[in-house]
Design a protein around this motif. Structure first.
Motif, PDB file in Angstrom:
ATOM      1  N   GLY A   1       0.804  -1.216   0.000  1.00  0.00           N
ATOM      2  CA  GLY A   1       0.000   0.000   0.000  1.00  0.00           C
ATOM      3  C   GLY A   1       0.833   1.258   0.000  1.00  0.00           C
ATOM      4  N   TRP A   2       0.157   2.343  -0.238  1.00  0.00           N
ATOM      5  CA  TRP A   2       0.750   3.682  -0.189  1.00  0.00           C
ATOM      6  C   TRP A   2       0.055   4.484   0.900  1.00  0.00           C
ATOM      7  CZ3 TRP A   2       5.077   4.838  -2.759  1.00  0.00           C
ATOM      8  CH2 TRP A   2       5.409   4.081  -3.887  1.00  0.00           C
ATOM      9  N   TYR A   3       0.854   5.164   1.685  1.00  0.00           N
ATOM     10  CA  TYR A   3       0.388   6.094   2.701  1.00  0.00           C
ATOM     11  C   TYR A   3       1.049   7.432   2.413  1.00  0.00           C
ATOM     12  CZ  TYR A   3      -1.370   2.167   5.479  1.00  0.00           C
ATOM     13  OH  TYR A   3      -2.067   1.069   5.908  1.00  0.00           O
ATOM     14  N   ARG A   4       0.503   8.487   2.999  1.00  0.00           N
ATOM     15  CA  ARG A   4       1.132   9.784   2.836  1.00  0.00           C
ATOM     16  C   ARG A   4       0.998  10.594   4.117  1.00  0.00           C
ATOM     17  NH1 ARG A   4      -3.039  12.574  -1.553  1.00  0.00           N
ATOM     18  NH2 ARG A   4      -4.812  12.909  -0.122  1.00  0.00           N
ATOM     19  N   GLN A   5       1.940  11.500   4.275  1.00  0.00           N
ATOM     20  CA  GLN A   5       1.930  12.366   5.455  1.00  0.00           C
ATOM     21  C   GLN A   5       2.291  13.780   5.040  1.00  0.00           C
ATOM     22  OE1 GLN A   5       4.366  11.046   8.744  1.00  0.00           O
ATOM     23  NE2 GLN A   5       3.165  12.250  10.190  1.00  0.00           N
ATOM     24  N   ALA A   6       1.344  14.676   5.224  1.00  0.00           N
ATOM     25  CA  ALA A   6       1.570  16.083   4.941  1.00  0.00           C
ATOM     26  C   ALA A   6       2.102  16.765   6.197  1.00  0.00           C
ATOM     27  CB  ALA A   6       0.272  16.738   4.484  1.00  0.00           C
ATOM     28  N   PRO A   7       2.779  17.905   6.051  1.00  0.00           N
ATOM     29  CA  PRO A   7       3.322  18.604   7.224  1.00  0.00           C
ATOM     30  C   PRO A   7       2.239  18.920   8.247  1.00  0.00           C
ATOM     31  CG  PRO A   7       4.226  19.520   5.215  1.00  0.00           C
ATOM     32  CD  PRO A   7       3.149  18.560   4.785  1.00  0.00           C
ATOM     33  N   GLY A   8       2.500  18.562   9.490  1.00  0.00           N
ATOM     34  CA  GLY A   8       1.559  18.858  10.560  1.00  0.00           C
ATOM     35  C   GLY A   8       0.356  17.936  10.625  1.00  0.00           C
TER      36      GLY A   8
ATOM     37  N   VAL B   1      -3.567   5.937   1.512  1.00  0.00           N
ATOM     38  CA  VAL B   1      -3.918   6.400   0.170  1.00  0.00           C
ATOM     39  C   VAL B   1      -4.582   5.260  -0.609  1.00  0.00           C
ATOM     40  CG1 VAL B   1      -3.031   7.270  -2.013  1.00  0.00           C
ATOM     41  CG2 VAL B   1      -2.045   8.081   0.150  1.00  0.00           C
ATOM     42  N   ALA B   2      -3.911   4.126  -0.693  1.00  0.00           N
ATOM     43  CA  ALA B   2      -4.447   2.998  -1.461  1.00  0.00           C
ATOM     44  C   ALA B   2      -3.739   1.716  -1.047  1.00  0.00           C
ATOM     45  CB  ALA B   2      -4.259   3.229  -2.959  1.00  0.00           C
ATOM     46  N   THR B   3      -4.452   0.591  -1.174  1.00  0.00           N
ATOM     47  CA  THR B   3      -3.847  -0.703  -0.909  1.00  0.00           C
ATOM     48  C   THR B   3      -4.196  -1.670  -2.021  1.00  0.00           C
ATOM     49  OG1 THR B   3      -5.734  -1.542   0.355  1.00  0.00           O
ATOM     50  CG2 THR B   3      -4.001  -0.419   1.598  1.00  0.00           C
ATOM     51  N   ILE B   4      -3.379  -2.702  -2.146  1.00  0.00           N
ATOM     52  CA  ILE B   4      -3.644  -3.761  -3.113  1.00  0.00           C
ATOM     53  C   ILE B   4      -3.252  -5.084  -2.477  1.00  0.00           C
ATOM     54  CG2 ILE B   4      -1.411  -3.374  -4.246  1.00  0.00           C
ATOM     55  CD1 ILE B   4      -2.827  -4.257  -6.884  1.00  0.00           C
ATOM     56  N   THR B   5      -4.167  -6.037  -2.541  1.00  0.00           N
ATOM     57  CA  THR B   5      -3.957  -7.361  -1.961  1.00  0.00           C
ATOM     58  C   THR B   5      -4.019  -8.388  -3.073  1.00  0.00           C
ATOM     59  OG1 THR B   5      -5.027  -6.676   0.091  1.00  0.00           O
ATOM     60  CG2 THR B   5      -4.795  -9.040  -0.284  1.00  0.00           C
TER      61      THR B   5
ATOM     62  N   THR C   1      -5.493 -12.989  -8.729  1.00  0.00           N
ATOM     63  CA  THR C   1      -6.416 -11.865  -8.585  1.00  0.00           C
ATOM     64  C   THR C   1      -5.885 -10.845  -7.591  1.00  0.00           C
ATOM     65  OG1 THR C   1      -7.653 -12.964  -6.829  1.00  0.00           O
ATOM     66  CG2 THR C   1      -8.382 -13.347  -9.087  1.00  0.00           C
ATOM     67  N   SER C   2      -6.285  -9.598  -7.777  1.00  0.00           N
ATOM     68  CA  SER C   2      -5.881  -8.516  -6.882  1.00  0.00           C
ATOM     69  C   SER C   2      -7.100  -7.708  -6.487  1.00  0.00           C
ATOM     70  CB  SER C   2      -4.852  -7.613  -7.555  1.00  0.00           C
ATOM     71  OG  SER C   2      -3.653  -8.304  -7.804  1.00  0.00           O
ATOM     72  N   THR C   3      -7.081  -7.233  -5.262  1.00  0.00           N
ATOM     73  CA  THR C   3      -8.158  -6.380  -4.760  1.00  0.00           C
ATOM     74  C   THR C   3      -7.562  -5.050  -4.341  1.00  0.00           C
ATOM     75  OG1 THR C   3      -9.333  -8.321  -3.915  1.00  0.00           O
ATOM     76  CG2 THR C   3      -9.983  -6.168  -3.053  1.00  0.00           C
ATOM     77  N   THR C   4      -8.174  -3.972  -4.792  1.00  0.00           N
ATOM     78  CA  THR C   4      -7.667  -2.642  -4.484  1.00  0.00           C
ATOM     79  C   THR C   4      -8.678  -1.849  -3.653  1.00  0.00           C
ATOM     80  OG1 THR C   4      -8.559  -1.716  -6.533  1.00  0.00           O
ATOM     81  CG2 THR C   4      -6.314  -2.555  -6.612  1.00  0.00           C
ATOM     82  N   SER C   5      -8.148  -0.897  -2.909  1.00  0.00           N
ATOM     83  CA  SER C   5      -9.006   0.037  -2.187  1.00  0.00           C
ATOM     84  C   SER C   5      -8.330   1.391  -2.175  1.00  0.00           C
ATOM     85  CB  SER C   5      -9.266  -0.443  -0.755  1.00  0.00           C
ATOM     86  OG  SER C   5      -8.072  -0.436   0.011  1.00  0.00           O
TER      87      SER C   5
END
Length: 125
Positions: A35-42, A48-52, A57-61
């Motif tokens: 998956g992808w995560y993000r962190q903005a200042p403060g 953000v999104a995940t894939i299993t 087969t793959s499942t995304t969110s």
């Protein structure tokens, strides 16, 4: 040990696109979730999104804020994760982190979480 290395961040104007990559390496037997995560200042780090992947087969969110603009994908043969980001907005500015849930060659039945070091994405208005 497992390492995750992100690349592809940078500076882009609003409305533009970027593609992030995350290559996993090391003693890998299987990767369940990436998956992808993000962190903005403060702000807190957010999903953000995940894939299993399960077999072929793959499942995304996706987070609601990126649905329809971002696409997550993975190449299981290369243990590489991608995030295609289109129609970028200034509020997408953040450090983007890759995450993977990995079972190692040494212990094939237990999955541990690993993080990359992050890549900066800056969207100018």
């Amino acid at each position: 040990q497992v390492q995750l290395l992100e690349s592809g961040g940078g500076l882009v104007q609003a409305g533009g696109s970027l593609r992030l990559s995350c290559a996993a390496s090391g003693s890998i037997f299987s990767i369940k979730v990436m998956g992808w995560y993000r962190q903005a200042p403060g702000k807190q780090r957010e999903l953000v999104a995940t894939i299993t992947s399960s077999g072929t087969t793959s499942t995304t969110s996706y987070a609601d804020s990126v649905k329809g603009r971002f696409t997550i994908s993975r190449d299981n043969a290369k243990n590489t994760l991608y995030l295609q980001m289109d129609s970028l907005k200034p509020e997408d500015t953040a450090v983007y982190y890759c995450y993977a849930n990995v079972a190692s060659l040494r212990d094939r039945t237990t999955f541990y979480g690993y993080w990359g070091q992050g890549t900066q994405v800056t969207v100018s208005s």
